[in-house]
Design a protein around this motif. Structure first.
Motif, PDB file in Angstrom:
ATOM      1  N   UNK A 281       0.820  -1.215   0.000  1.00 53.11           N
ATOM      2  CA  UNK A 281       0.000   0.000   0.000  1.00 53.11           C
ATOM      3  C   UNK A 281       0.854   1.266   0.000  1.00 53.11           C
ATOM      4  N   UNK A 282       2.166   1.132   0.213  1.00 55.10           N
ATOM      5  CA  UNK A 282       3.047   2.300   0.298  1.00 55.10           C
ATOM      6  C   UNK A 282       4.074   2.347  -0.828  1.00 55.10           C
ATOM      7  N   UNK A 283       3.871   1.577  -1.903  1.00 48.44           N
ATOM      8  CA  UNK A 283       4.861   1.510  -2.975  1.00 48.44           C
ATOM      9  C   UNK A 283       5.084   2.854  -3.666  1.00 48.44           C
ATOM     10  N   UNK A 284       4.035   3.578  -3.951  1.00 48.90           N
ATOM     11  CA  UNK A 284       4.191   4.878  -4.622  1.00 48.90           C
ATOM     12  C   UNK A 284       4.979   5.841  -3.730  1.00 48.90           C
ATOM     13  N   UNK A 285       4.664   5.874  -2.461  1.00 46.30           N
ATOM     14  CA  UNK A 285       5.398   6.726  -1.525  1.00 46.30           C
ATOM     15  C   UNK A 285       6.864   6.297  -1.438  1.00 46.30           C
ATOM     16  N   UNK A 286       7.099   4.998  -1.415  1.00 43.91           N
ATOM     17  CA  UNK A 286       8.464   4.490  -1.349  1.00 43.91           C
ATOM     18  C   UNK A 286       9.284   4.875  -2.559  1.00 43.91           C
ATOM     19  N   UNK A 287       8.679   4.784  -3.734  1.00 44.64           N
ATOM     20  CA  UNK A 287       9.386   5.162  -4.955  1.00 44.64           C
ATOM     21  C   UNK A 287       9.710   6.651  -4.956  1.00 44.64           C
ATOM     22  N   UNK A 288       8.786   7.459  -4.511  1.00 41.31           N
ATOM     23  CA  UNK A 288       9.014   8.908  -4.439  1.00 41.31           C
ATOM     24  C   UNK A 288      10.165   9.238  -3.488  1.00 41.31           C
ATOM     25  N   UNK A 289      10.157   8.628  -2.326  1.00 43.79           N
ATOM     26  CA  UNK A 289      11.230   8.871  -1.354  1.00 43.79           C
ATOM     27  C   UNK A 289      12.579   8.384  -1.893  1.00 43.79           C
ATOM     28  N   UNK A 290      12.568   7.203  -2.495  1.00 46.38           N
ATOM     29  CA  UNK A 290      13.812   6.633  -3.016  1.00 46.38           C
ATOM     30  C   UNK A 290      14.391   7.520  -4.111  1.00 46.38           C
ATOM     31  N   UNK A 291      13.543   8.007  -4.997  1.00 45.98           N
ATOM     32  CA  UNK A 291      14.045   8.839  -6.088  1.00 45.98           C
ATOM     33  C   UNK A 291      14.578  10.170  -5.575  1.00 45.98           C
ATOM     34  N   UNK A 292      13.894  10.747  -4.612  1.00 42.97           N
ATOM     35  CA  UNK A 292      14.360  12.020  -4.051  1.00 42.97           C
ATOM     36  C   UNK A 292      15.802  11.889  -3.539  1.00 42.97           C
ATOM     37  N   UNK A 293      16.083  10.803  -2.841  1.00 48.82           N
ATOM     38  CA  UNK A 293      17.439  10.567  -2.355  1.00 48.82           C
ATOM     39  C   UNK A 293      18.410  10.230  -3.462  1.00 48.82           C
ATOM     40  N   UNK A 294      17.977   9.401  -4.408  1.00 48.23           N
ATOM     41  CA  UNK A 294      18.846   8.992  -5.512  1.00 48.23           C
ATOM     42  C   UNK A 294      19.244  10.188  -6.371  1.00 48.23           C
ATOM     43  N   UNK A 295      18.332  11.093  -6.577  1.00 48.34           N
ATOM     44  CA  UNK A 295      18.607  12.283  -7.393  1.00 48.34           C
ATOM     45  C   UNK A 295      19.714  13.118  -6.762  1.00 48.34           C
ATOM     46  N   UNK A 296      19.616  13.346  -5.473  1.00 45.67           N
ATOM     47  CA  UNK A 296      20.657  14.123  -4.782  1.00 45.67           C
ATOM     48  C   UNK A 296      21.998  13.401  -4.810  1.00 45.67           C
ATOM     49  N   UNK A 297      21.981  12.105  -4.571  1.00 47.88           N
ATOM     50  CA  UNK A 297      23.224  11.342  -4.592  1.00 47.88           C
ATOM     51  C   UNK A 297      23.832  11.299  -5.989  1.00 47.88           C
ATOM     52  N   UNK A 298      22.988  11.195  -7.007  1.00 45.30           N
ATOM     53  CA  UNK A 298      23.497  11.162  -8.379  1.00 45.30           C
ATOM     54  C   UNK A 298      24.192  12.476  -8.719  1.00 45.30           C
ATOM     55  N   UNK A 299      23.604  13.582  -8.329  1.00 39.04           N
ATOM     56  CA  UNK A 299      24.244  14.874  -8.580  1.00 39.04           C
ATOM     57  C   UNK A 299      25.581  14.946  -7.849  1.00 39.04           C
ATOM     58  N   UNK A 300      25.621  14.477  -6.633  1.00 41.58           N
ATOM     59  CA  UNK A 300      26.849  14.502  -5.847  1.00 41.58           C
ATOM     60  C   UNK A 300      27.919  13.586  -6.454  1.00 41.58           C
ATOM     61  N   UNK A 301      27.538  12.369  -6.800  1.00 40.58           N
ATOM     62  CA  UNK A 301      28.517  11.396  -7.287  1.00 40.58           C
ATOM     63  C   UNK A 301      28.989  11.667  -8.714  1.00 40.58           C
TER      64      UNK A 301
END
Length: 161
Positions: free
Chosen positions: A108-128
């Protein structure tokens, strides 16, 4: 130890939650097994149980974040693609699948999980990558299905895992 309401317990009730978490957990477990429900620290016990559920959700988000990070790097730095990125994607797909198999209530929380995961991945991708943050879309450019099934050249052929 989760952030919970501090409710000191009298000495006859056992160790206080905020004084020694480990001993508190052992005492609470023993009381549950013995049926000593009156001696339970219900507020803190309930919070700890709820915290376990949050930990499982966070494990799923963490696995997805790593998958998305490597997918973004794969897309935006094709000249730097490595076998380890593809293998990391595969390993974290397995981890995420295991978390979902063990915790079907998370569906029931998959959409929220994907949103949270992408938010973090985006910042890390810019950093890395050293690329500007605006290089990466603000909304996840991948569907959940693509994130979990898109083939990568170094993905193992074995589908028995």
């Amino acid at each position: 130890m989760s952030a919970v309401k501090a409710t000191a317990r009298p000495s006859e009730a056992g160790t206080a939650y905020e004084d020694d978490f480990y001993t508190w957990t052992q005492e609470q477990g023993a009381r549950l097994r013995a049926g000593d429900f009156a001696g339970l620290d219900l507020d803190n016990l309930a919070e700890e149980i709820e915290s376990l559920g949050r930990t499982e959700f966070n494990s799923l988000v963490s696995a997805w974040r790593v998958i998305l990070l490597h997918m973004l790097k794969w897309e935006h730095q094709p000249e730097l693609r490595t076998r380890s990125w593809a293998i990391s994607i595969h390993a974290h797909r397995n981890n995420a699948a295991d978390v979902l198999k063990d915790n079907p209530g998370l569906k029931s929380r998959l959409a929220e999980g994907l949103e949270r995961a992408y938010r973090g991945a985006r910042l890390e991708a810019a950093n890395e990558t050293g690329l500007p943050l605006k290089t990466f879309p603000t909304a996840c450019p991948y569907t959940r299905e693509e994130m979990l099934a898109r083939p990568f050249p170094a993905d193992p052929d074995d589908t028995t895992d």
